[in-house]
Each structure stands twice: as structure tokens, then as C-alpha cells.
Enzyme design. Structure first.
Site, PDB file in Angstrom:
ATOM      1  N   TYR A  44       0.810  -1.213   0.000  1.00  0.00           N
ATOM      2  CA  TYR A  44       0.000   0.000   0.000  1.00  0.00           C
ATOM      3  C   TYR A  44       0.844   1.264   0.000  1.00  0.00           C
ATOM      4  CZ  TYR A  44      -3.828  -3.123   1.470  1.00  0.00           C
ATOM      5  OH  TYR A  44      -4.744  -4.138   1.565  1.00  0.00           O
TER       6      TYR A  44
ATOM      7  N   HIS B 278       0.332 -11.578   1.736  1.00  0.00           N
ATOM      8  CA  HIS B 278      -0.683 -10.776   1.040  1.00  0.00           C
ATOM      9  C   HIS B 278      -1.396 -11.561  -0.063  1.00  0.00           C
ATOM     10  CE1 HIS B 278      -1.559  -6.308  -0.103  1.00  0.00           C
ATOM     11  NE2 HIS B 278      -2.630  -7.064  -0.220  1.00  0.00           N
TER      12      HIS B 278
END
Length: 277
Positions: free
Chosen positions: A50, A108
Site C-alpha cells: 500500500y 498478502h
């Protein structure tokens, strides 16, 4: 100030409602984190990918809350799943977040050629070292979850896209009896569920929005956690207000939502695993 319950019977105490921070970056991202914590949120979800961990950490620091009062999750990207790369990613996340531990550290996304035994061993090593309280995975289909279990891995959470128009029944049936919290990202279909007529009608019945109905439907489920992204204070508060709807949804409401089509996936990148596995 809101009181957010924890998921019960899970391997780790995790707030049922948290703040997703995907695309919340820069000064506005930090302000969003500060706003959420001031309103009563106590769970933050970020990731190395992110590129906002510095802002999330700054928002935590500015809140004045003790570190132990915040449940913090970050993730290692699928391109960094060699043991040394996982360790580097974790160290980088801790530094950017300004903390000496994570409450939850997730893979992830899986990758087809990863050395799964080595991944499980490295994630467990991070837990044993105290750098993370528990570890888990994100975007793992059922087949991979079964492989992790066969290796002796005990993930505390599985994070996947889950909302009123996308079923995760197979994963729920796997996770719930094992105490694995299922965390729903994009729990509102990235806002698109606002136009769903069945949800809107149930909302009118109870004096809530269709999006609040969709969120309450998720949070009503055993060991399901939701992390809607919400940059604006008003949206953050609206999501908190949905907690009051959980116990007001009746059997007819649940049946109507359960009957909606459940095959509308919003997140499906080219490198994603076979979701039918």
C-alpha cells in the site's frame, strides 16, 4: 465513542470492525487514521504494497493511544516470499510503522512457485521471535489453506474479498471450526452495493442505508471481521453505526440477503490463484 466487539472463539482477539487503508496515503491518509482512532476504531489494516505504512504509523502516534490499544495488521507482498525477503519486508514494515511488533502479519497473496513449507516456517519464526503476535494469510483458496494445515501451520486469520454478493462459504466452513478469523476486505463491494435494491429495502425498513445493511450482515456472522476502507470521517462513523443494526436484522432480512447472487468478485488480478481450487 464506539465499542467494537472482538471476534469470539478466534485464535487471536481481533476487533470485528477495522479500518482498511488501501489507497489512503499522504497527509490525507494520516488524517483518516487519526479520525478513525478518535471515533473508536481500534484495528488498522495496511500492507507493504500500500506504500502508506509511514502515514499509518504517524496517525497511530498522533492519536495518543497506547500501542497495546491498537490491533495492527500488515502484509508481505507475493513477490517477497523467500524466507529472507519475508524477514526484510517485516523489518521494513515495523520501521515505517514505528512499532516493534505487529498484532497480525499476513502473506498478502500466494504465488504458484512459492516454497510453502518455507513460508509457513518463516511466518512462525516471526511469531516465535515476538515480532508478530500471530500470523495469517490473505487471498488463499481452500486448497492452499488445507496445504498450510497439513504442514502444521496455524494461521490466525484469512483475509479475502467477502461481501453480500460474493460467497465465501467453503472458506468459512474451513475457518470457523478451527478458530481462524475470516477478514472481509472490500466488504461493501468497493461502494457498489449502495445501489443493490434488496439491501436498500432492508435498510429503509430499519432506518439504515443499504451499505450499513451489507456490513451488519457480515459482522453478524461468527468470526467474520470486516475492514472497509473509509477516508472520510462521515463514512467511518456510518460504518461504526452499522454495529447497532447487527441484532436488528431478522430472519427474513438474513434470508433475503443470503438469496442474492453470490458470484460478483471485484478483485481478481492476473496473478490470483484458482478460486475454484
Amino acid at each position: 465513542m464506539a465499542s467494537i466487539p472482538n471476534a469470539t472463539s478466534a485464535r487471536i482477539d481481533i476487533p470485528k470492525l477495522g479500518l482498511g487503508t488501501w489507497k489512503l496515503s499522504g497527509a490525507e491518509g494520516q488524517a483518516s487514521v487519526e479520525s478513525a482512532l478518535a471515533l473508536g476504531y481500534r484495528a488498522l489494516d495496511t500492507a507493504d504494497r500500500y506504500a502508506n505504512e509511514t502515514e499509518v504509523g504517524a496517525g497511530m502516534a498522533a492519536s495518543g493511544l497506547a500501542r497495546g490499544d491498537i490491533f495492527l495488521t500488515s502484509k508481505v507482498w507475493w513477490e517477497n516470499l523467500a524466507p529472507e525477503a519475508i524477514e526484510r519486508s517485516l523489518a521494513g514494515s515495523l520501521k515505517k510503522l514505528g512499532t516493534d511488533y505487529l498484532d497480525l502479519f499476513l502473506v498478502h497473496w500466494p504465488r504458484p512457485d512459492m516454497d510453502l513449507p518455507a513460508v509457513v516456517k518463516t511466518m512462525q519464526k516471526a511469531q516465535d521471535s515476538g515480532l508478530v503476535r500471530r500470523w495469517g494469510v490473505s487471498n488463499f483458496p481452500l486448497g492452499l489453506m488445507q496445504e498450510v494445515e497439513a504442514l502444521g501451520g496455524q494461521p490466525a486469520a484469512l483475509q479475502v474479498e467477502y461481501h453480500a454478493l460474493l460467497s465465501q462459504k467453503k472458506l468459512l466452513d474451513f475457518c470457523q471450526p478451527r478458530g481462524i478469523a475470516l477478514t472481509a476486505y472490500s466488504p461493501l463491494g468497493q461502494g457498489a452495493l449502495a445501489d443493490q435494491p434488496v439491501l436498500a429495502e432492508i435498510g429503509r425498513k430499519h432506518g439504515f442505508s443499504g451499505l450499513q445493511v451489507a456490513l451488519a450482515w457480515l459482522l453478524k456472522q461468527e468470526m467474520v471481521v470486516a475492514i472497509p476502507k473509509a477516508g472520510r470521517r462521515e463514512t467511518q462513523q456510518g460504518n461504526l453505526d452499522a454495529l447497532a443494526l447487527i441484532d436488528r436484522l431478522d430472519a427474513a432480512d438474513i434470508a433475503a440477503i443470503d438469496a442474492l447472487p453470490k458470484d460478483w468478485r471485484r478483485v481478481n488480478p492476473d496473478f490470483a490463484p484458482d478460486w475454484n481450487a
